[in-house]
Enzyme design. Sequence first.
Site, short mmCIF file in Angstrom:
data_model
loop_
_atom_site.label_atom_id
_atom_site.label_comp_id
_atom_site.label_asym_id
_atom_site.label_seq_id
_atom_site.Cartn_x
_atom_site.Cartn_y
_atom_site.Cartn_z
N CYS A 173 1.16 -27.63 -12.21
CA CYS A 173 0.75 -26.20 -12.44
C CYS A 173 1.63 -25.19 -12.64
CB CYS A 173 -0.49 -26.27 -11.23
SG CYS A 173 -1.50 -27.30 -11.01
N ARG A 175 -4.73 -10.04 12.25
CA ARG A 175 -3.72 -8.63 12.61
C ARG A 175 -4.00 -8.39 14.04
NH1 ARG A 175 -8.23 -7.64 9.18
NH2 ARG A 175 -7.81 -7.11 6.91
N VAL A 216 9.78 -18.15 22.85
CA VAL A 216 10.18 -17.69 23.91
C VAL A 216 9.01 -17.96 24.93
CG1 VAL A 216 10.88 -15.36 25.36
CG2 VAL A 216 11.48 -15.67 22.75
N HIS A 247 0.83 -1.15 0.04
CA HIS A 247 -0.01 0.01 0.06
C HIS A 247 0.99 1.21 -0.13
CE1 HIS A 247 -3.45 -2.66 0.91
NE2 HIS A 247 -2.76 -2.96 2.07
N ILE A 307 1.99 -4.47 14.78
CA ILE A 307 2.03 -4.09 13.40
C ILE A 307 0.89 -4.82 12.57
CG2 ILE A 307 3.59 -4.08 11.42
CD1 ILE A 307 4.85 -2.81 13.95
N LYS A 363 -9.05 -1.34 5.01
CA LYS A 363 -9.17 -0.84 3.56
C LYS A 363 -10.40 -1.26 2.63
CE LYS A 363 -4.37 -0.38 3.98
NZ LYS A 363 -4.32 -0.82 5.22
N CYS A 368 -4.32 -26.66 -8.96
CA CYS A 368 -4.68 -28.09 -8.32
C CYS A 368 -4.42 -28.07 -6.84
CB CYS A 368 -4.15 -29.44 -8.90
SG CYS A 368 -2.39 -29.74 -8.33
N SER A 414 -1.72 -3.65 10.20
CA SER A 414 -1.48 -3.60 8.90
C SER A 414 -1.34 -1.94 8.57
CB SER A 414 -2.98 -3.90 8.29
OG SER A 414 -2.83 -3.97 7.08
#
Length: 496
Positions: A419, A326, A175, A52, A352, A266, A454, A354
Amino acid sequence: MAQTFDIVIAGAGVTGCAIARQLARYDLSICVLEAANDIALGASKANGGLVHAGYDPAPGTVKAKVNARGCALYGMWSEELGFLFRRTGSIVLGFSEEDRAHLEVLEANGRANGVPDLEIIAPERIREIEPRASREATCALWCPSTGYVDPFDVAIACAENAAANGVVFMRSAPVRAIDNLIENAPLQAGGAPLSSQPVRFAIHTPRGTVRARILINAAGSGAAEISAMAGGEAFQLAWRQGNIVVLDKEPRALMPLYPVPTPVSKGVIVTGTVHDNTVITATAALRDPGDRDTYVSDVEALLAGARKLVPDLDTRRVVRSFAGGRAVIQGLNDFLISPSSTAHGLFHAAGIQSPGVASAPAVAELMESLLREAGVTLVEKPDWQPRRRAPEDFDRSTTEHQNELIESDPAWGRIVCRCETVPEAEIVAAIHRTPGAVSVEGVKRRCRAGMGRCQSGFCQSRVLEILARELDCHPEDVLLEDGGSWIVDGVLKEDR
Ligand SMILES: Cc1cc2nc3c(=O)[nH]c(=O)nc-3n(C[C@H](O)[C@H](O)[C@H](O)COP(=O)(O)OP(=O)(O)OC[C@H]3O[C@@H](n4cnc5c(N)ncnc54)[C@H](O)[C@@H]3O)c2cc1C
């Protein structure tokens, strides 16, 4: 005896891997700890892959800064790291006067955020740029800097380049606990190398303990726990889940087409991909943490949203649907990229939500400047390698090069995935890269075997056999993805 590193990064998503790549040029010992058995198994594998441009985050936010800068850096990062990136531009379609007013706000936001060459355009220009865009659209925001990537490919390329420059990756190393080893004193400023700073953290994982002078928290949906374990600030993460649909390849990949955004997302976007599929991305709903189910209602909303933007889109050509989450810090509509205010030596690249893919190169740059501001001296290694040698891509090679490859090794001529035209030698190479594939899906993300129409119906058993042979394990031990996802239960009929 626990090994000591100058810097430990928790989390090998696109954020952690980009930070590792950015810091790998300096004379530092760095280790990345990843809970899963591979790179990019969190949000970084299940997203729309859109770079973006950065016109929708509110000006002044961290997100606005790193999104626009990250998008600008993608050309250089893709060139150096050898991952596919197309800077196609994008159009946000408006269907009413109300939408036009919204587009003007986006344009102003974008200018404030430093997004270049934004322009409100009329229907004739929309059709020139993307003939398949809806003819009902009365206006649009044209944004030439938008692009797209395979998101996991970006993370893997960063990880490989970081590893080539000395970064250690420990996978299957969640962790579980962190001890603060010294009193919570600030980092010493003033030119001393990081190796002379005290060791602050002992970080415990099932694969052993590592010690760190600095800990970077890039753990996505696990970031709140990392912060709590290290004595950092308390925050809570919500899981804003999204479904995505992938359609079969088109003769010409679609330009990314966006609707006017909603307050939390969005909206439903239609975009081409670097391999000419079409992706419809993404819904946004608060769901239970870890929920990766796809929902009929979400898929229907995606298909309907896509048809509004591209009326002639054949939405029966779905080859795959999937979901990701997210990691949103509750009460903060922004990324948290900062030193911890309560635990010296802890730095966050958290929440973080998006657009973390688009922002990753700039998040990495920002992390470097935060370390410098905290007094860490960074000395560039004379022999650091900015470039990664991208693996051979048989399908994209010229016939001449394909013939050379086959002559060098007949395994280049044994096509396993029909494919996507992936030969055995490419799969073997994916397994032996560093960090290499350890599962069927790991192979798929690195060389596309099983990614096609496939969806591995024909090649999965061959990929499984190759993995067992190359990793020297029994087929029963080969995983589809992470822990417990065995494919083969046992032998039905022994070979005679
Ligand atoms: C449906 C959807 C669509 C999206 N579309 C886009 C898009 O088109 N463009 C875009 O830019 N962004 C998009 N995003 C956002 C993007 O996917 C994220 O911003 C980005 O992937 C976040 O990366 P990350 O590395 O911070 O987190 P993650 O990828 O989640 O990585 C965090 C890592 O930390 C590991 N971890 C967690 N806990 C621990 C622990 N205790 N110890 C060790 N490791 C740990 C996890 O296993 C994981 O691998 C989308 C997201 C979703 C869900």
